[in-house]
Design a protein around this motif. Structure first.
Motif, PDB file in Angstrom:
ATOM      1  N   GLN A   1      19.713  41.000 -22.397  1.00 55.14           N
ATOM      2  CA  GLN A   1      20.141  42.179 -23.156  1.00 55.14           C
ATOM      3  C   GLN A   1      20.762  41.690 -24.454  1.00 55.14           C
ATOM      4  O   GLN A   1      21.766  40.972 -24.450  1.00 55.14           O
ATOM      5  CB  GLN A   1      21.138  43.003 -22.344  1.00 55.14           C
ATOM      6  N   LEU A   2      20.198  42.058 -25.578  1.00 54.21           N
ATOM      7  CA  LEU A   2      20.557  41.459 -26.861  1.00 54.21           C
ATOM      8  C   LEU A   2      21.975  41.774 -27.312  1.00 54.21           C
ATOM      9  O   LEU A   2      22.598  40.970 -27.995  1.00 54.21           O
ATOM     10  CB  LEU A   2      19.546  41.874 -27.929  1.00 54.21           C
ATOM     11  N   SER A   3      22.517  42.909 -26.920  1.00 53.90           N
ATOM     12  CA  SER A   3      23.849  43.299 -27.383  1.00 53.90           C
ATOM     13  C   SER A   3      24.976  42.804 -26.478  1.00 53.90           C
ATOM     14  O   SER A   3      26.139  43.025 -26.785  1.00 53.90           O
ATOM     15  CB  SER A   3      23.929  44.821 -27.494  1.00 53.90           C
ATOM     16  N   VAL A   4      24.636  42.119 -25.387  1.00 53.49           N
ATOM     17  CA  VAL A   4      25.648  41.687 -24.426  1.00 53.49           C
ATOM     18  C   VAL A   4      25.419  40.229 -24.054  1.00 53.49           C
ATOM     19  O   VAL A   4      24.327  39.864 -23.607  1.00 53.49           O
ATOM     20  CB  VAL A   4      25.587  42.549 -23.134  1.00 53.49           C
ATOM     21  N   ALA A   5      26.445  39.414 -24.242  1.00 51.81           N
ATOM     22  CA  ALA A   5      26.341  38.017 -23.832  1.00 51.81           C
ATOM     23  C   ALA A   5      26.456  37.935 -22.313  1.00 51.81           C
ATOM     24  O   ALA A   5      27.367  38.512 -21.723  1.00 51.81           O
ATOM     25  CB  ALA A   5      27.441  37.191 -24.473  1.00 51.81           C
ATOM     26  N   PRO A   6      25.530  37.244 -21.665  1.00 48.67           N
ATOM     27  CA  PRO A   6      25.642  37.085 -20.215  1.00 48.67           C
ATOM     28  C   PRO A   6      26.773  36.129 -19.867  1.00 48.67           C
ATOM     29  O   PRO A   6      27.300  35.430 -20.743  1.00 48.67           O
ATOM     30  CB  PRO A   6      24.285  36.500 -19.826  1.00 48.67           C
ATOM     31  N   ALA A   7      27.135  36.108 -18.611  1.00 49.66           N
ATOM     32  CA  ALA A   7      28.154  35.160 -18.154  1.00 49.66           C
ATOM     33  C   ALA A   7      27.691  33.751 -18.492  1.00 49.66           C
ATOM     34  O   ALA A   7      26.493  33.470 -18.539  1.00 49.66           O
ATOM     35  CB  ALA A   7      28.367  35.312 -16.657  1.00 49.66           C
ATOM     36  N   ASP A   8      28.649  32.860 -18.735  1.00 49.00           N
ATOM     37  CA  ASP A   8      28.296  31.476 -19.054  1.00 49.00           C
ATOM     38  C   ASP A   8      27.337  30.918 -18.017  1.00 49.00           C
ATOM     39  O   ASP A   8      27.564  31.031 -16.816  1.00 49.00           O
ATOM     40  CB  ASP A   8      29.551  30.603 -19.100  1.00 49.00           C
TER      41      ASP A   8
END
Length: 188
Positions: free
Chosen positions: A122-129
């Motif tokens: 999802q481009l607007s949300v950084a995933p968990a490390d």
């Protein structure tokens, strides 16, 4: 057009036509690659196409690679990290680019004239490390994902071990998603 479809789902999934991200390899060190697949119809002129990386918590494109040339229907093109370990992968790459400098919590967007046509994450949300760290993802659901809704890689890809380049450069198959156990254990 008299479309009477009353489906309430968003338009984040569309039928595969043209180019999609078909393989993502986030291996050890610089062993990284991206494969793009032309699911048709016909030969595709890559003028105006690019792939870009959204790093960490950035919500805008960072590094990008402008694609050139053509790719025939049902064929792939490959993008590799320029410092890939040839003991891990000694095959040919169509491109060498720093757009492969991902580390498991970055997202990718495939674009045609600046419009997203497929994405990984999802481009607007950084995933968990480390969400996609140290694994190979092979596409088995060929519907395009536009990067707007929540993303679960298992809806589109099957996971394999890090540094697995065994299918890199080979067109994907939807049958790869069918049955069986996960290719790698869930680390969480």
């Amino acid at each position: 057009d008299t479309d009477t479809d009353t489906d309430t789902d968003t338009d984040s999934e569309v039928e595969c036509t043209g180019l999609i991200i078909s393989e993502y390899i986030e291996g050890s060190s610089n062993n990284k690659g991206i494969e793009l697949y032309n699911c048709g119809p016909g030969e595709l002129d890559l003028t105006g196409y690019s792939i870009c990386i959204y790093t960490n918590d950035n919500t805008a494109c960072g590094n990008s690679l402008e694609l050139t040339g053509t790719v025939v229907e049902n064929d792939v093109l490959t993008i590799c990290n320029g410092s890939i370990d040839t003991a891990v992968y000694s095959g040919e790459c169509d491109y060498s680019s720093d757009v492969t400098n991902f580390n498991g919590n970055d997202r990718l967007a495939l674009m045609d004239d600046g419009a997203v046509i497929d994405a990984l994450g999802q481009l607007s949300v950084a995933p968990a490390d480390g969400t996609w760290a140290e694994m190979t993802l092979r596409r088995c659901n060929l519907e395009a994902y536009l990067g707007t809704d929540a993303f679960n890689y298992e809806d589109y890809y099957k996971a394999y071990a890090a540094d697995d380049f065994s299918d890199f450069g080979v067109a994907p198959s939807e049958s790869e998603c069918e049955g069986g156990e996960p290719a790698i254990p869930d680390p969480w």
